[in-house]
Design an enzyme around this catalytic site. Structure first.
Site, mmCIF file in Angstrom:
data_model
loop_
_atom_site.group_PDB
_atom_site.id
_atom_site.type_symbol
_atom_site.label_atom_id
_atom_site.label_comp_id
_atom_site.label_asym_id
_atom_site.label_seq_id
_atom_site.Cartn_x
_atom_site.Cartn_y
_atom_site.Cartn_z
ATOM 1 N N CYS A 88 4.682 0.009 -10.598
ATOM 2 C CA CYS A 88 5.809 -0.765 -10.076
ATOM 3 C C CYS A 88 6.798 -1.140 -11.165
ATOM 4 O O CYS A 88 7.997 -0.931 -11.032
ATOM 5 C CB CYS A 88 5.300 -2.013 -9.369
ATOM 6 N N CYS A 94 8.978 0.371 -8.417
ATOM 7 C CA CYS A 94 9.864 -0.582 -7.736
ATOM 8 C C CYS A 94 10.997 -1.119 -8.595
ATOM 9 O O CYS A 94 12.160 -1.123 -8.181
ATOM 10 C CB CYS A 94 9.061 -1.779 -7.228
ATOM 11 N N LYS A 98 13.425 1.577 -10.094
ATOM 12 C CA LYS A 98 14.048 2.203 -8.914
ATOM 13 C C LYS A 98 15.114 1.306 -8.309
ATOM 14 O O LYS A 98 16.211 1.753 -7.960
ATOM 15 C CB LYS A 98 12.948 2.534 -7.899
ATOM 16 N N TYR A 154 4.527 -9.915 -19.258
ATOM 17 C CA TYR A 154 3.188 -9.792 -18.672
ATOM 18 C C TYR A 154 2.109 -10.061 -19.707
ATOM 19 O O TYR A 154 1.113 -10.745 -19.432
ATOM 20 C CB TYR A 154 3.003 -8.400 -18.068
ATOM 21 N N ALA A 188 -11.205 3.117 -19.715
ATOM 22 C CA ALA A 188 -12.492 2.628 -19.228
ATOM 23 C C ALA A 188 -13.254 3.714 -18.483
ATOM 24 O O ALA A 188 -12.667 4.563 -17.808
ATOM 25 C CB ALA A 188 -12.277 1.428 -18.307
ATOM 26 N N ALA A 236 9.307 14.524 1.595
ATOM 27 C CA ALA A 236 9.852 13.890 2.793
ATOM 28 C C ALA A 236 9.446 12.435 2.930
ATOM 29 O O ALA A 236 9.734 11.805 3.938
ATOM 30 C CB ALA A 236 9.394 14.659 4.042
ATOM 31 N N TYR A 257 9.121 8.316 1.258
ATOM 32 C CA TYR A 257 10.151 7.364 0.827
ATOM 33 C C TYR A 257 10.562 7.561 -0.626
ATOM 34 O O TYR A 257 11.724 7.325 -0.981
ATOM 35 C CB TYR A 257 9.716 5.922 1.098
ATOM 36 N N GLU A 268 14.448 8.036 -1.482
ATOM 37 C CA GLU A 268 15.125 7.044 -2.316
ATOM 38 C C GLU A 268 15.795 7.699 -3.528
ATOM 39 O O GLU A 268 16.957 7.405 -3.843
ATOM 40 C CB GLU A 268 14.126 5.990 -2.782
ATOM 41 N N ARG A 302 9.362 19.753 4.610
ATOM 42 C CA ARG A 302 8.521 20.740 5.283
ATOM 43 C C ARG A 302 8.823 20.877 6.768
ATOM 44 O O ARG A 302 8.664 21.954 7.333
ATOM 45 C CB ARG A 302 7.047 20.379 5.114
ATOM 46 N N GLU A 330 0.072 1.470 0.241
ATOM 47 C CA GLU A 330 0.384 1.604 -1.180
ATOM 48 C C GLU A 330 1.705 0.914 -1.498
ATOM 49 O O GLU A 330 2.723 1.558 -1.739
ATOM 50 C CB GLU A 330 0.371 3.085 -1.571
ATOM 51 N N HIS A 379 27.000 -16.811 12.600
ATOM 52 C CA HIS A 379 28.140 -15.913 12.802
ATOM 53 C C HIS A 379 29.201 -16.129 11.718
ATOM 54 O O HIS A 379 29.456 -17.265 11.315
ATOM 55 C CB HIS A 379 28.752 -16.190 14.179
ATOM 56 N N GLU A 400 22.659 -11.618 13.027
ATOM 57 C CA GLU A 400 22.762 -12.335 14.295
ATOM 58 C C GLU A 400 22.509 -11.398 15.482
ATOM 59 O O GLU A 400 22.114 -11.857 16.571
ATOM 60 C CB GLU A 400 24.135 -12.992 14.440
#
Length: 463
Positions: A46, A51, A54, A103, A119, A186, A188, A192, A209, A320, A452, A457
């Site tokens: 990500c 994410c 992207k 992080y 690991a 095909a 996402y 994207e 495909r 995922e 509005h 809405e």
């Protein structure tokens, strides 16, 4: 003399979204926690190749679309100009590196021991780690071990010359913008990245495909996005037969061959699926069962067939999505270390978004899934297609369409599916997702007074 085994309450393998969330939550409960990551960079797909970078590229592509309509809205001197791909890559990489550091600091602040290495299981309660710093192999044990190693892109290695292409990770390594690109896939990810390329001025060829992409989504999403892709000039090659070979030319271009077409491109991007990143883990040493596809088998409480071993995120292949992994990881630690006996993630009605142009959002059942579950005579569908007010002064051909679809079931018309295509879909869906998760009905939507003028809405005024 064999190396001393270091013992922990909780050992997490994988420093992506789910692993980090679970490790930090467990440490806050007072557990002695270690986190093992093989890449040397925390954040997982990500943060590093998914994410976050992207969405940065999507934001820029979305900005281009808005800039193109600026002359029609009172800025006659506005000009999109040349996009500096290299500059953005440098700034984007610096931003991601800063996130990696954040992080690391958060993990340290929470008291989680960060172990950088590869690991592999020795037993159901022991893991050997080949340290990245070259210090050799160290052994660690824990009462609970979590497998959260994520996934990686699939490559069609059986196609001669496939290695000349790149995958979605490679997209973020590109130093220059290709003038002409082929995207194969095909799902996402393919859609994207194809949208980003096209918005930034790359001649984009998309190979799928079958006759539609995003086939797992409600047809309103695939139909509307396909229509718009064609409108903006993306060349969609439907019912694509696999390339027989990929040839690298002296010019460094790639020549793609199959029985339908021969096409020369600057770059070829494979987005044909993902697979769990379990190679080298030696799951057999711990007795962990997997599906034939390689995904780790885990129940709704993230338990594998081995009592001491748990698993979540992309490596189990349920949903995922980054927020799913984070939520599952936190609830798992709530249960293991926080005394919340039944804590587990509910995988029903999880909202998700496709950051295409236009963006799309979905939660719940497609129309066909609702019919299959409740019966056709129990389903009522509300749908609206319109042009948002933000395009009021824009020529018709430059307007981005908006389509909303509400799928309701039973005499109370419980909302069991919501599908959005159009500007701001992601932000709109986050709020409406709460209502649907709580079991909202069509009358609940109707009883909410509209704001509005907004596009959203329309969802509370559908008839």
């Amino acid at each position: 003399m064999p190396p001393t085994t270091k013992a922990f309450d909780y050992l997490v393998i994988g420093g992506g979204s789910g692993g980090l969330a679970s490790a930090r939550r467990a440490a806050k409960y007072g557990a002695k926690v270690a986190l093992v990551e093989a890449s040397g960079r925390l954040g997982g797909t990500c943060v590093n190749y998914g994410c976050v970078p992207k969405k940065i590229m999507w934001n820029i592509a979305d900005l281009v679309g808005k800039m193109k309509t600026a002359p029609q809205q009172g800025f006659p001197e506005s000009n999109v100009g040349r996009f500096d791909w290299g500059l953005i890559k440098k700034k984007r990489d610096a931003y991601i590196k800063r996130l990696n550091g954040i992080y690391e600091r958060n993990v340290d602040k929470d008291g989680v021991s960060y172990i950088s290495g590869h690991a592999s299981f020795v037993s159901p309660t022991e893991v050997a780690v080949d340290m990245l710093d070259g210090s050799g192999v160290q052994t660690f044990s824990a009462k609970h071990i979590l497998i959260a190693v994520g996934g990686r892109p699939i490559w069609p290695s059986h196609i001669p010359g496939a290695e000349y292409g790149i995958d979605s990770d490679g997209f973020f390594e590109l130093e220059e913008q290709p003038k002409k690109v082929a995207v194969v896939g095909a799902g996402y990810i393919a859609i994207e990245l194809a949208g980003v390329f096209a918005a930034l001025g790359t001649e984009t060829h998309l190979f799928i495909r079958q006759d539609k992409f995003l086939r797992r989504f409600d047809p309103v999403i695939s139909d509307e996005i396909m229509k718009y892709f064609k409108h903006i000039g993306i060349q969609i090659h439907s019912n694509y037969h696999e390339f027989s070979k990929v040839e690298k030319l002296p010019s460094s271009q790639l020549r793609l061959h199959n029985n339908q077409i021969t096409l020369d491109v600057d770059s070829l991007l494979w987005a044909v699926g993902r697979t769990p990143k379990t190679e080298g883990l030696r799951l057999d040493q711990a007795g962990v069962k997997t599906l034939p596809s390689g995904y780790v088998i885990a129940d709704e409480y993230q338990r594998t067939n081995v009592p001491s071993i748990l698993s979540l995120g992309d490596v189990v292949g349920k949903l995922e999505l980054t927020p799913v992994a984070i939520a599952a990881g936190r609830r798992l630690s709530d249960r293991l270390f926080g005394g919340v006996k039944d804590a587990h993630l509910d995988y029903v009605n999880v909202p998700s978004v496709v950051f295409t142009h236009p963006e799309a959002g979905t939660i719940g059942l497609t129309e066909q899934e609702a019919i299959d579950k409740y019966g056709e005579n129990q389903i009522k569908v509300y749908k609206s297609t319109f042009r948002g007010l933000n395009y009021a002064l824009v020529e018709e051909e430059d307007k981005v369409p908006t389509t909303y679809k509400l799928v309701c079931a039973g005499p109370l018309e419980k909302v069991v599916g919501l599908h959005l295509v159009g500007d701001f879909s992601a932000e709109i869906l986050q709020g409406f997702g709460v209502a649907i998760k709580m079991g909202a009905t069509k009358s609940d939507f109707d009883n909410c007074v509209a704001i509005h003028p907004t596009s959203a809405e329309e969802l509370v005024t559908l008839v």
